[in-house]
Design an enzyme around this catalytic site. Structure first.
Site, short mmCIF file in Angstrom:
data_model
loop_
_atom_site.label_atom_id
_atom_site.label_comp_id
_atom_site.label_asym_id
_atom_site.label_seq_id
_atom_site.Cartn_x
_atom_site.Cartn_y
_atom_site.Cartn_z
N GLN A 191 0.79 -1.12 -0.07
CA GLN A 191 0.03 0.15 0.09
C GLN A 191 0.93 1.27 -0.19
OE1 GLN A 191 -2.82 -1.96 3.43
NE2 GLN A 191 -3.55 0.24 2.84
N PHE A 222 -6.08 -3.98 3.39
CA PHE A 222 -6.75 -3.87 4.63
C PHE A 222 -5.96 -3.24 5.76
CE2 PHE A 222 -8.74 -7.47 2.38
CZ PHE A 222 -9.78 -6.81 2.22
N GLU A 226 0.39 -1.65 4.70
CA GLU A 226 0.52 -0.14 4.86
C GLU A 226 2.07 -0.10 5.07
OE1 GLU A 226 -1.73 2.81 6.96
OE2 GLU A 226 -0.37 4.00 7.04
N ARG A 304 -5.25 7.58 16.65
CA ARG A 304 -6.67 7.59 16.05
C ARG A 304 -7.52 6.93 17.28
NH1 ARG A 304 -9.31 8.44 11.28
NH2 ARG A 304 -7.36 9.21 10.38
N ARG A 336 -8.05 -1.65 8.88
CA ARG A 336 -9.21 -0.63 8.53
C ARG A 336 -9.76 0.01 9.81
NH1 ARG A 336 -13.19 -3.62 4.25
NH2 ARG A 336 -14.05 -1.59 3.17
N THR A 434 -3.94 11.32 10.45
CA THR A 434 -3.89 12.28 11.65
C THR A 434 -2.50 12.96 11.41
OG1 THR A 434 -3.17 10.49 12.77
CG2 THR A 434 -5.33 10.69 12.64
N ALA A 503 -6.04 5.38 5.19
CA ALA A 503 -6.67 6.30 6.24
C ALA A 503 -8.16 6.79 4.98
CB ALA A 503 -6.00 7.69 6.29
N GLU A 706 -12.93 2.75 5.37
CA GLU A 706 -13.01 2.54 6.78
C GLU A 706 -14.23 2.38 7.49
OE1 GLU A 706 -9.27 4.75 7.05
OE2 GLU A 706 -8.52 3.06 8.37
N1 MTE Z 1 -11.45 -2.58 0.12
C1 MTE Z 1 -10.82 -3.85 -0.44
N2 MTE Z 1 -11.61 -4.47 -1.33
N3 MTE Z 1 -9.63 -4.12 -0.20
C2 MTE Z 1 -8.93 -3.51 0.84
O1 MTE Z 1 -7.69 -3.92 0.96
N4 MTE Z 1 -8.85 -1.88 2.46
C3 MTE Z 1 -9.39 -0.86 3.30
C4 MTE Z 1 -10.47 -0.21 2.58
N5 MTE Z 1 -11.34 -1.00 1.78
C5 MTE Z 1 -9.39 -2.50 1.44
C6 MTE Z 1 -10.84 -2.12 1.12
C7 MTE Z 1 -8.64 0.12 4.10
S1 MTE Z 1 -7.85 -0.32 5.31
C8 MTE Z 1 -8.62 1.46 3.64
S2 MTE Z 1 -7.74 2.65 4.51
C9 MTE Z 1 -9.07 1.96 2.15
O2 MTE Z 1 -9.88 0.89 1.71
C10 MTE Z 1 -8.14 2.41 1.44
O3 MTE Z 1 -8.72 2.80 0.28
P1 MTE Z 1 -9.30 4.23 -0.05
O4 MTE Z 1 -8.45 5.58 0.60
O5 MTE Z 1 -9.27 4.46 -1.51
O6 MTE Z 1 -10.71 4.08 0.65
N1 HPA Z 2 -4.78 6.53 8.97
C1 HPA Z 2 -4.22 5.33 8.34
N2 HPA Z 2 -2.79 5.06 8.22
C2 HPA Z 2 -2.08 6.07 8.70
C3 HPA Z 2 -2.64 7.03 9.31
C4 HPA Z 2 -3.88 7.45 9.68
O1 HPA Z 2 -4.33 8.11 10.34
N3 HPA Z 2 -1.38 7.73 9.92
C5 HPA Z 2 -0.51 6.85 9.28
N4 HPA Z 2 -0.80 6.15 8.66
MO1 MOS Z 3 -6.30 1.49 6.07
S1 MOS Z 3 -6.10 0.64 7.71
O1 MOS Z 3 -5.80 3.17 6.69
O2 MOS Z 3 -5.03 0.87 5.27
#
Ligand code: MTE
Ligand code: HPA
Ligand code: MOS
Length: 767
Positions: A191, A222, A226, A304, A336, A434, A503, A706
């Site tokens: 990620q 998920f 990261e 958070r 997540r 954050t 995030a 999330e």
């Molecule tokens: N959805 C799918 N299908 N697969 C994933 O790995 N990760 C989740 C969420 N939805 C995830 C998911 C998490 S932890 C985050 S932070 C967000 O998607 C990241 O993508 P976005 O910032 O585009 O929402």
């Molecule tokens: N959310 C998700 N991932 C992160 C953050 C946060 O606030 N800060 C650093 N990594």
């Molecule tokens: Mo989502 S836990 O911020 O990758």
């Protein structure tokens, strides 16, 4: 518009890391991991493994040319163990061999001599011994200590929530290639491409420009990729750098489960004070976060948790303190919700406790205390464009809240051995990293001379649909069909210094940058059209691939316009930078404006418990959610459904178990249960609230990744409600997950109390 990826996914055409054709001469890597959770690493015998068939190299910490360090927030995590081992599964050595089988076979021939040290697995034990990752932090508003005496009701308790395995379908891995300039190119399942690049550069002693990281897509992240994709990328790169051969490293499922961190388990103390009208006047909470053996992202996750300690409620007097506790488990990491769900579970427990003691429905306390426009969070940001009450009231109307509650009561009056339970779960989730500086992104957009468009950003596609969203933003801004747009792989040489895709902010940040770049290109093309076709600039637009002058066709289309611009030497590439405006946060006072906006929603959960077996079903999950102006309802609904079911799994069946030696017992899908289609709610309704969206959300379509996970918390409280209906309202501990075993034990508290000594004796005898 649909999701652009699924057709390719179901046909097996999408390329994941393991689908990349393997180059001739590739070496396969396998990782030798610490067999003990804590100790002094006295010696390592690699001689037999080194002589094993096919083995070409065995690398240890001493082979690292640069710095043996991959800690992101705190430099406390070596890539390969040196001197000490701090958790079972910690990487100690890297075996390189001609085949994957040979690499794994050689692992068994390595022996490590380790002098054992005491092992801590419990965060409260760690805190008592001063084993903290960072100093504790306290978010405070008002004066809770001075308020207790004036409260009509005060309740205290303990709440525990467990870890969670990410279980992305694609396990961790990387494929690294030496490059002609003495650097490396890494295909990584991450990620955070820039995190892999930065740490690999440090490990190899190179500039970041010598390390290229490319990501096509992930089979899920998920949060688990990261920060924790970095070691595998850096290890593969170390192998490629030293051997000058391509090196591929992919973890098998059990290794992935053993070696990587998970959602942080928390153990927390709460105290809640209400006035006679059931308004929450004061709330105190102390969180003990089980961080594992290194910081990883734990301090940010802990922060958070503090931001979300009061969920969707206004509480005038709050003192929330968090300890990030160092234990001898794999470093726990982003998952997540990023600590938010853990904080929200505790205040929901506190409200449930108050409701149970006072004999009122929890929903009465919850509804009375919802955030309103202008209310302050403990960190002093105001709730603006607040939809907490709208979400609750719309759900109540849409789904007939009183009717649902009455149905459950009626059912329970008529049934003795089967009971239903019900809960309401409001959510409020802050959108933005954050850490303010992380809220920036860039996009690089090329219009090719045939009118097709390539977009590169820092966004990583992991199933959440961000590539579809970005293609849509580009097409809409340029006024063309989405079929002309290709979203490229995420590559550190095209878009640099990226924040991880996390995030929930990926589409907002990278989408806004894409919008800016495309808007600049559109303006340039329209300026060119003015000159070329002698048109008035006022009212000129591109719509459905046609150039319109004050709404009338200007007799030229997108392809002609682009082609003529190219021949007139107009620049057809644009790079844009977006930084979320107006964010600030002072970590010394824990006050400021850390979030671009908040996302709201409310879920109703109904469950049925079989009171002989302890088994249960989630009958219905009914959600009213604040999407703003969703521009892709298919993707957004998918995120809600997937997130909610993942939250239900965390709260009900996913149970991470380590023994006292820090060995993972729930180490495969035999012993770790995740929700399948049968565990998903039979009814899963999602109602799109009519809200304006937020100007800081991409096209006013709010972040959605999330927040829905936290609807799953409602299932815990619905199960508790059903159990209490059966066992006559005896006090129960607040302890998630509510597994069928735990439900069964909760149903028969007297039986368990009477038999527990005998049971303990029996277990001791049998072991
Ligand atoms: N959805 C799918 N299908 N697969 C994933 O790995 N990760 C989740 C969420 N939805 C995830 C998911 C998490 S932890 C985050 S932070 C967000 O998607 C990241 O993508 P976005 O910032 O585009 O929402
Ligand atoms: N959310 C998700 N991932 C992160 C953050 C946060 O606030 N800060 C650093 N990594
Ligand atoms: Mo989502 S836990 O911020 O990758």
């Amino acid at each position: 518009m649909n999701h652009l990826d699924p057709n390719r996914h179901v046909r097996g055409e999408s390329q994941y890391l393991d689908d990349v054709p393997v180059q001739q001469g590739t070496l396969y890597a396998a990782v030798f991991e610490s067999p003990l959770a804590h100790g002094v690493l006295k010696s390592l015998d690699i001689s037999a493994a080194r002589a094993a068939p096919g083995v070409t190299h065995i690398l240890t910490a001493t082979d690292i040319p640069g710095i043996n360090q991959i800690g992101g927030i705190v430099p406390d995590e070596p890539l390969l163990a040196e001197g000490h081992v701090h958790f079972r599964g910690q990487p100690v050595a890297l075996v390189l061999a001609r085949t994957e089988h040979q690499a794994h076979a050689a692992l068994k021939l390595i022996t490590a001599e380790i002098a054992p040290l005491p092992i801590i697995t419990d965060p409260r034990v760690a805190a008592a011994q001063g084993e903290l990752i960072v100093p504790p932090r306290t978010f405070k508003i008002g004066d809770s200590a001075a308020t207790w005496a004036a409260c009509a009701h005060v309740f205290e308790g303990v709440a525990e929530s467990g870890g969670q395995e990410h279980l992305y379908i694609e396990t961790q891995g990387a494929y690294a290639f030496p490059t002609e300039m003495g650097g490396v190119r890494i295909i990584s399942s991450t990620q955070g491409p820039t995190a892999v690049q930065r740490h690999t550069a440090h490990v190899l002693g190179l500039g970041m420009h010598q390390v290229e990281v490319d990501v096509t897509r992930l089979g899920g992240g998920f949060g688990g990729k990261e920060d924790q994709a970095t070691p595998w990328g850096a290890l593969a790169a170390l192998g490629a750098f030293i051997t000058k051969k391509p090196v591929k490293l992919v973890l098998d499922r059990m290794a992935d489960m053993r070696m990587t961190g998970k959602r942080h388990p928390y153990s927390s103390d709460f105290k809640i004070g209400l006035d006679a009208d059931l308004k929450i006047v004061a709330y105190e909470v102390t969180f003990f976060q089980n961080a594992g053996a290194a910081a990883d992202l734990s301090p940010a996750v802990m922060e958070r948790t503090l931001f979300h300690a009061t969920n969707s409620y206004f509480v005038p007097n709050v003192t929330a303190t968090a300890y990030s506790c160092r234990t001898n488990l794999p470093p726990n990491t982003a998952f997540r919700g990023f600590g938010g769900p853990q904080g929200m579970f505790v205040i929901e427990s506190a409200i449930a406790k108050a409701a149970e003691e006072l004999g009122v429905p929890a929903s009465e306390i919850q509804r009375k205390n919802l955030l309103r426009e202008g209310d302050l969070f403990s960190y002093r940001q105001q709730a603006e464009m607040c939809h907490a009450e709208q979400a609750w009231d719309t759900a109540a109307r849409q789904y007939n809240l009183a009717g649902l509650q009455a149905e459950v009561e009626q059912f329970n009056e008529q049934h003795k051995l089967v009971k239903k339970g019900f809960s309401v779960m409001p959510i409020c989730f802050g959108i933005s990293f954050t850490k303010t500086p992380m809220n920036q992104a860039r996009a690089l957009v090329h219009i090719y001379s045939d009118g097709s468009v390539g977009v590169s950003t820092g966004a990583v596609e992991m199933g959440q649909g961000v590539n579809t969203k970005i293609a849509h933003v580009a097409a809409r801004t340029l006024g063309i069909s989405v079929n002309r747009v290709k979203v490229e792989s995420t590559n550190t040489t095209r878009v640099a210094n990226t924040s991880p895709s996390a995030a929930s902010a990926t589409a907002d940040l990278n989408g806004k940058a894409t919008e800016m770049a495309c808007a600049a290109l559109r303006e340039r093309l329209l300026q060119h059209a003015c000159l070329e076709y002698t048109l008035n600039y006022e009212g000129l637009e591109i719509h459905d691939e046609q150039v319109l002058a004050a709404g009338v066709s200007a007799d030229t289309d997108w392809e002609k316009l682009v082609s003529s611009a190219f021949w007139k030497r107009v620049a057809l590439t644009e790079n844009a930078h977006y930084a979320t405006p107006d964010l600030h946060f002072d970590a010394s006072t824990n006050t400021g404006h850390p979030f671009a906006y908040h996302v709201y929603g409310t879920a109703f959960t109904t469950v049925t418990v079989d009171c002989l077996r302890g088994t249960y079903t989630v009958d219905a999950l009914r959600i009213a959610h604040d999407f703003g102006q969703s521009f892709n309802e298919v993707i957004d609904r998918g995120q809600i459904e997937g997130g909610a079911v993942q939250g239900i799994g965390w709260m009900t069946m996913e149970e991470i178990a380590y023994n006292d030696e820090g060995r993972l017992l729930s180490n495969s899908l035999n012993s770790y249960k995740i929700p399948d289609i049968y565990a998903a709610p039979a009814v899963l309704d999602v109602h799109f609230l009519d809200t304006p969206g937020h100007p800081k959300a991409i096209l006013r379509s709010k972040a959605v990744g999330e927040p829905p996970l936290m609807y799953g918390i409602g299932t815990y409280f619905a199960l508790r409600d059903a159990v209490r209906a059966f066992q006559g309202h005896t006090a129960l501990p607040f302890s998630a997950p509510m597994t069928p075993e735990k439900v069964l034990v909760s149903l028969y508290p007297e039986f368990v109390a009477a038999n527990s000594d005998q049971q303990k004796a029996a277990v001791t005898a049998s072991t």
